[in-house]
Every structure is written in structure tokens, then in C-alpha cells.
Design an enzyme around this catalytic site. Structure first.
Site, PDB file in Angstrom:
ATOM      1  N   GLY A  87     -41.268 -13.570  24.593  1.00  0.00           N
ATOM      2  CA  GLY A  87     -42.236 -13.758  23.520  1.00  0.00           C
ATOM      3  C   GLY A  87     -43.501 -12.966  23.760  1.00  0.00           C
ATOM      4  O   GLY A  87     -43.698 -12.355  24.819  1.00  0.00           O
ATOM      5  N   ASP A 109     -43.421 -19.162  30.834  1.00  0.00           N
ATOM      6  CA  ASP A 109     -42.860 -18.869  29.515  1.00  0.00           C
ATOM      7  C   ASP A 109     -43.748 -19.482  28.437  1.00  0.00           C
ATOM      8  O   ASP A 109     -44.573 -20.356  28.709  1.00  0.00           O
ATOM      9  CB  ASP A 109     -41.446 -19.446  29.416  1.00  0.00           C
ATOM     10  CG  ASP A 109     -40.597 -18.770  28.357  1.00  0.00           C
ATOM     11  OD1 ASP A 109     -41.118 -17.901  27.625  1.00  0.00           O
ATOM     12  OD2 ASP A 109     -39.394 -19.100  28.261  1.00  0.00           O
ATOM     13  N   ALA A 152     -44.004 -21.246  24.363  1.00  0.00           N
ATOM     14  CA  ALA A 152     -43.348 -22.329  23.632  1.00  0.00           C
ATOM     15  C   ALA A 152     -43.754 -22.238  22.172  1.00  0.00           C
ATOM     16  O   ALA A 152     -44.801 -21.681  21.835  1.00  0.00           O
ATOM     17  CB  ALA A 152     -43.728 -23.689  24.208  1.00  0.00           C
ATOM     18  N   ASP A 153     -42.924 -22.806  21.312  1.00  0.00           N
ATOM     19  CA  ASP A 153     -43.234 -22.825  19.886  1.00  0.00           C
ATOM     20  C   ASP A 153     -44.014 -24.081  19.503  1.00  0.00           C
ATOM     21  O   ASP A 153     -44.828 -24.051  18.587  1.00  0.00           O
ATOM     22  CB  ASP A 153     -41.944 -22.719  19.074  1.00  0.00           C
ATOM     23  CG  ASP A 153     -41.224 -21.402  19.335  1.00  0.00           C
ATOM     24  OD1 ASP A 153     -41.829 -20.345  19.078  1.00  0.00           O
ATOM     25  OD2 ASP A 153     -40.080 -21.429  19.814  1.00  0.00           O
ATOM     26  N   LYS A 169     -38.591 -24.747  21.907  1.00  0.00           N
ATOM     27  CA  LYS A 169     -38.529 -23.317  22.154  1.00  0.00           C
ATOM     28  C   LYS A 169     -37.318 -22.751  21.419  1.00  0.00           C
ATOM     29  O   LYS A 169     -36.444 -23.488  20.983  1.00  0.00           O
ATOM     30  CB  LYS A 169     -38.409 -23.026  23.657  1.00  0.00           C
ATOM     31  CG  LYS A 169     -39.691 -23.361  24.426  1.00  0.00           C
ATOM     32  CD  LYS A 169     -39.545 -23.214  25.931  1.00  0.00           C
ATOM     33  CE  LYS A 169     -39.026 -21.873  26.378  1.00  0.00           C
ATOM     34  NZ  LYS A 169     -39.856 -20.745  25.892  1.00  0.00           N
ATOM     35  N   GLY A 170     -37.291 -21.439  21.283  1.00  0.00           N
ATOM     36  CA  GLY A 170     -36.130 -20.817  20.662  1.00  0.00           C
ATOM     37  C   GLY A 170     -36.431 -20.029  19.416  1.00  0.00           C
ATOM     38  O   GLY A 170     -35.521 -19.588  18.718  1.00  0.00           O
ATOM     39  N   GLY A 171     -37.740 -19.834  19.131  1.00  0.00           N
ATOM     40  CA  GLY A 171     -38.086 -19.000  17.981  1.00  0.00           C
ATOM     41  C   GLY A 171     -37.564 -17.587  18.111  1.00  0.00           C
ATOM     42  O   GLY A 171     -37.288 -16.920  17.120  1.00  0.00           O
ATOM     43  N   GLY A 172     -37.387 -17.151  19.358  1.00  0.00           N
ATOM     44  CA  GLY A 172     -36.827 -15.819  19.621  1.00  0.00           C
ATOM     45  C   GLY A 172     -35.352 -15.854  19.954  1.00  0.00           C
ATOM     46  O   GLY A 172     -34.798 -14.838  20.393  1.00  0.00           O
ATOM     47  N   GLU A 205     -33.575 -19.306  28.653  1.00  0.00           N
ATOM     48  CA  GLU A 205     -34.865 -19.828  29.098  1.00  0.00           C
ATOM     49  C   GLU A 205     -34.697 -21.182  29.788  1.00  0.00           C
ATOM     50  O   GLU A 205     -35.259 -21.428  30.861  1.00  0.00           O
ATOM     51  CB  GLU A 205     -35.813 -19.952  27.902  1.00  0.00           C
ATOM     52  CG  GLU A 205     -36.275 -18.610  27.355  1.00  0.00           C
ATOM     53  CD  GLU A 205     -36.991 -18.712  26.022  1.00  0.00           C
ATOM     54  OE1 GLU A 205     -37.673 -17.747  25.662  1.00  0.00           O
ATOM     55  OE2 GLU A 205     -36.862 -19.753  25.343  1.00  0.00           O
TER      56      GLU A 205
END
Length: 239
Positions: free
Chosen positions: A34, A90, A92-93, A103-106, A112
Site C-alpha cells: 500500500g 503494514d 490497514a483500511d 485489510k485487503g483493499g489491495g 499479509e
């Protein structure tokens, strides 16, 4: 105003640098994915080039991160070559008051979670807009699914009262495909997520689900980037 001088950009750069400053020589480091994590990777590279930091190895969480780490001169290793990770950093969203994450927008949340669960210390770097009172009210929950299981997994999540959308690609035809070759379902629960711990288990127990974007009871420290009176600042939230 140029991007380099934009307060929000400077804030991301500062919080990334603050996290990179916590890495010690001789460490194995989990490298997140990110825009804010990218600044952290660049800061680690700068520390290596200056000699301030030596003898580290990175474990990346995405192909994007691997490319950037190599460009920044960070030596890389893999999970099957090491016994553990000293520190993972890392973004976070969303971050809730219990320091649970979405998480996981990308679309990299599976790698991760694997890297960050394998780490002795997990630091999250975010801007203040990612702090929420309750998860999933504003950001969809990603669920990575094996392609052949798309229909039964969708129906199973709908039985949990989740509204399911297949994530589609941008500037390409068809759905987003993860680094593992799977698909992403984005899920919205009408009233948000009441029990992140139980929901993570429930979703991962659905046959065909590889991993979901709930990260529960994993975070040790959150570094929050803020812009105060036009100036970037970083504050800490500890578990």
C-alpha cells in the site's frame, strides 16, 4: 502545491519513516503493501544506503512490494527459508478501538496475514481517517475465494446476512485476480461487524474461502499519521 509538499503526503512519509526507524540491524522484516507501506520500504532502503541499518532481510506481502523492495536495495527472503520474522510493518483500511483491522483493499490480505501472523511484532501504519468505532460500516470486507467455489461461497455469506459483490478490475475486463490466482468478494454487513473474532473464524470455515480481511488480536502498535495545524505528526496507540 506539489505532491512532495502536500501535508497528507508528507504525513504518510513521516509515519512510514517512524515505523522504519523501529527496525534494528540483523532483523527479518515483514514488508507490507500500500501507499503508506511504500514510504516505509523507501525509508528502510535509505537507512541501508546510509549505513544506519545493516544485515536485514525483507519478506514481502505482494508482488508490488517485492518490486519496490528490490528497487530500494532491500535483500529479500521467503517464509520457507526462515524460522520467524522479527517485525512486520503494514497499513490497514480500518482500525477499530480494539486494534482489530480490515485489510485487503489491495487484494493482498492473504499474504499479509501469513507474514504478520508469523511475526514477533506487528506494527500498523495508518492515517487518522482509518480509525473507526466499528468495522465494515464504511469499508467492505474482502474475502479471497477459490474461483470454482465462487457461487457456493457467495450463497454461504449471504446466509450470514452479508451483501456480496465480486471485485472487478480497473482498466481491465473481468474480476480482480489475486497473486494466488483467486477472486475477491467484497462483503458488507448492514450494521457493521459486531464480533470480529467470531466472524473471522466463521468466514474461514466456509469451504472455498482461502482467507478474509479481518485481522484480529494481531496488532502490537499502531502509528497514526495526522496533520495538525498544517504540519504532519505521528502518535502511537498500543495494545
Amino acid at each position: 502545491m506539489s505532491a512532495e509538499l502536500d501535508p497528507a503526503t508528507l504525513m504518510k512519509k513521516q509515519v512510514g519513516a517512524a515505523a522504519a526507524a523501529m527496525v534494528k540491524s540483523g532483523s527479518i522484516v515483514g514488508l507490507g503493501t500500500g501507499s503508506t507501506a511504500a514510504f516505509m520500504i523507501q525509508a528502510l532502503g535509505d537507512r541501508l544506503k546510509s549505513g544506519d541499518l545493516t544485515d536485514i532481510q525483507g519478506v514481502t506481502t505482494s508482488f508490488q512490494g517485492e518490486v519496490l523492495a528490490r528497487e530500494c536495495g532491500i535483500p529479500l527472503t521467503t517464509l520457507d527459508m526462515i524460522d520467524g520474522i522479527d517485525i512486520a510493518i503494514d497499513g490497514a483500511d480500518e482500525v477499530d478501538p480494539d486494534l482489530n483491522l480490515i485489510k485487503g483493499g489491495g487484494a493482498a490480505h492473504t499474504q499479509e496475514k501469513l507474514v504478520e501472523a508469523f511475526s514477533k511484532k506487528f506494527i500498523v501504519i495508518v492515517d487518522s481517517g482509518k480509525l473507526v468505532n466499528k468495522l465494515n460500516l464504511n469499508f467492505l470486507l474482502p474475502v479471497e475465494v477459490i474461483p470454482k467455489a465462487l457461487n457456493p461461497v457467495t450463497k454461504a455469506i449471504e446466509r450470514l446476512n452479508g451483501k456480496v459483490t465480486l471485485r472487478m478490475g480497473v482498466k481491465k475486463s473481468g474480476p480482480v485476480v489475486t497473486d494466488q490466482g483467486n477472486l475477491i468478494l467484497d462483503v458488507k454487513f448492514a450494521n457493521g461487524i459486531d464480533n470480529a473474532v467470531e466472524l473471522e473464524k466463521t468466514l474461514n470455515n466456509i469451504p472455498g474461502v482461502l482467507e478474509n480481511g479481518l485481522f484480529v488480536n494481531m496488532v502490537d502498535l499502531v502509528l497514526v499519521g495526522e496533520v495538525i495545524d498544517g504540519q504532519p505528526a505521528v502518535r502511537e496507540i498500543r495494545r
